[in-house]
Enzyme design. Structure first.
Site, PDB file in Angstrom:
ATOM      1  N   ARG A  48     -13.505  64.328   7.907  1.00  0.00           N
ATOM      2  CA  ARG A  48     -12.919  63.347   8.821  1.00  0.00           C
ATOM      3  C   ARG A  48     -13.930  62.892   9.863  1.00  0.00           C
ATOM      4  NH1 ARG A  48     -10.760  64.865  13.396  1.00  0.00           N
ATOM      5  NH2 ARG A  48      -9.959  66.846  12.590  1.00  0.00           N
ATOM      6  N   TYR A 100      -3.930  36.336  11.836  1.00  0.00           N
ATOM      7  CA  TYR A 100      -3.314  37.077  10.746  1.00  0.00           C
ATOM      8  C   TYR A 100      -2.000  37.685  11.237  1.00  0.00           C
ATOM      9  CZ  TYR A 100      -2.441  41.132   7.766  1.00  0.00           C
ATOM     10  OH  TYR A 100      -1.839  42.088   6.976  1.00  0.00           O
ATOM     11  N   ASP A 174     -12.560  38.435  14.182  1.00  0.00           N
ATOM     12  CA  ASP A 174     -12.147  38.834  12.841  1.00  0.00           C
ATOM     13  C   ASP A 174     -12.866  37.910  11.858  1.00  0.00           C
ATOM     14  OD1 ASP A 174     -10.859  39.240  10.378  1.00  0.00           O
ATOM     15  OD2 ASP A 174      -8.966  39.750  11.346  1.00  0.00           O
ATOM     16  N   LYS A 199     -10.626  42.779   1.480  1.00  0.00           N
ATOM     17  CA  LYS A 199     -10.772  41.403   1.015  1.00  0.00           C
ATOM     18  C   LYS A 199     -12.150  41.172   0.398  1.00  0.00           C
ATOM     19  CE  LYS A 199      -6.719  40.997   3.036  1.00  0.00           C
ATOM     20  NZ  LYS A 199      -6.452  42.145   3.915  1.00  0.00           N
TER      21      LYS A 199
END
Length: 393
Positions: A48, A100, A174, A199
């Site tokens: 992690r 978005y 973004d 994406k």
């Protein structure tokens, strides 16, 4: 500096010293042996906190975004949450109204839990300066998308950064719709660039992941702490897959953009279309920004348009297309279509949607890399079916 394609293929990929393998092994280990308490054998303790595959991917993204640092997260929204939790607590954020849907939902419903006030503006260029000078609460973050989702409006990043930095605010961009290949916001003054890796960066519709890139050592330290403490990290396998996808970004992104340009022109000439949003068209109201900020002035691989006939026509178009699959998401090899008002942006109030240009008849296309002629023929055929000129095949 070497070209983008060379860097995309080689950045962040160490050659296996034991075997000479050109492909990095997937390190699935969750913990790493220590020679004695507090003295690990290598640089890794717990996956992690750090993992070889994640570090390799982060180095590659930092290189391609012209950044000093990059941090990967389990999703684009996890990356968004980390930025807001790390920088936005008890602050005032100014954001574009056309965002978005997931980002809008987070800012509206989750950000207030951290004491964050959010102001949405329709035109960031004209509304930002008055808002920053008139409001009593100092603005800490200006949050923008360029191109915006799904109306594909553009933001002059340098102009906004100059305004924001004048009052000490940070600018977050973004960059999901264009990817690092077509735009590097940090080079225009942005402080943080964010991507949904799901994406274009990954590009194969099989990874859920996010990433941020930045230059500031102090902000990187704060966000690294959140990345580790909150635990919203991607798996080693997802990092490996995304890094593999990144190697072909310079091939996929221009191919999708070339297809999108041809489709946008075909839509523009159709009597069944009310308007077309595509930054590659000379008629786009902010075409000059694309020429300044995008590689080669490209419009990218996303197109949106309003169809004649309202929401019923939009739904019929999506049902009539054979090559554009009705699905959310974007940036994969395959072409997708969706209706933002009832899909990706359904959580945004109708009045706010329409103020931002998201009408019920708006269709968003994620143009893939199939053969251009096939895609154009499919779009035009779906328009004719929708208009009742021909029957569905």
């Amino acid at each position: 500096m070497q070209g983008f394609g060379t860097r995309a293929i080689r950045a962040g990929l160490p050659r296996d010293s034991a075997t000479g393998a050109l492909v990095e092994p997937i390190c699935l280990a969750t913990t790493f042996a220590q020679e004695q308490p507090g003295a690990p054998i290598g640089s890794y303790i717990y996956s992690r906190s750090s993992n070889p595959n994640r570090e390799s991917f982060e180095r590659a993204i930092a290189d391609l975004e012209c950044a000093e640092h990059a941090l990967a997260f389990s999703s684009g929204m996890a990356a968004t949450a980390a930025v807001l939790q790390g920088l936005g607590t008890d602050s005032h954020i100014v954001a574009m109204g056309s965002l978005y849907g997931g980002t809008h939902r987070y800012l509206m419903h989750l950000a207030p839990a951290f004491g964050v006030k959010v102001s949405f503006v329709n035109d960031i260029h004209t509304d930002l300066a008055p808002l920053m000078s008139e409001t009593q609460e100092k603005v800490q973050i200006v949050w923008i998308e360029s191109p915006s989702n799904p109306t594909l409006s553009l933001v002059d990043i340098r102009a906004v950064a100059d305004m924001a930095h004048g009052t000490g605010a940070l600018v977050v961009v973004d960059n999901t719709f264009l990817s690092p290949y077509l735009q590097n916001p940090l080079t225009f003054g942005a402080d943080i660039v964010l991507h949904s890796v799901t994406k274009y960066i990954n590009g194969h519709t099989d990874v859920l992941m996010g990433v941020i890139a930045l230059n500031c050592d102090e902000i990187k330290r704060r966000l690294s702490f959140i990345q580790n403490a909150a635990g919203s990290v991607p798996s080693p396998f997802d990092c490996w897959l995304a890094h593999r996808g990144l190697k072909t970004l310079h091939l996929r992104a221009p191919a999708a953009a070339q297809n999108a340009m041809v489709i946008a022109k075909a839509l523009q000439s159709s009597p069944h279309v009310l308007s077309v949003n595509y930054p590659g068209l000379e008629e786009h109201p902010q075409r000059s920004i694309a020429l300044k900020q995008h590689r080669g002035g490209s419009g990218g691989g996303m197109v949106s348009f309003r169809i004649r006939g309202g929401c019923d026509a939009a739904a019929k178009f999506c049902a009539s297309s054979e090559l554009f699959t009705l699905a959310e998401s974007l940036g994969g090899l395959e072409s997708l279509c969706e209706i933002p008002a009832v899909m990706t942006h359904a959580a945004v109030p109708k009045t706010m949607r329409e103020q931002g240009g998201i009408h019920d008849d708006l269709i968003r296309l994620s143009v893939g890399v199939e053969d251009t002629n096939d895609l154009v023929e499919d779009v035009l055929n779906a328009l004719r079916v929708t208009a009742g000129e021909i029957r569905a095949l």
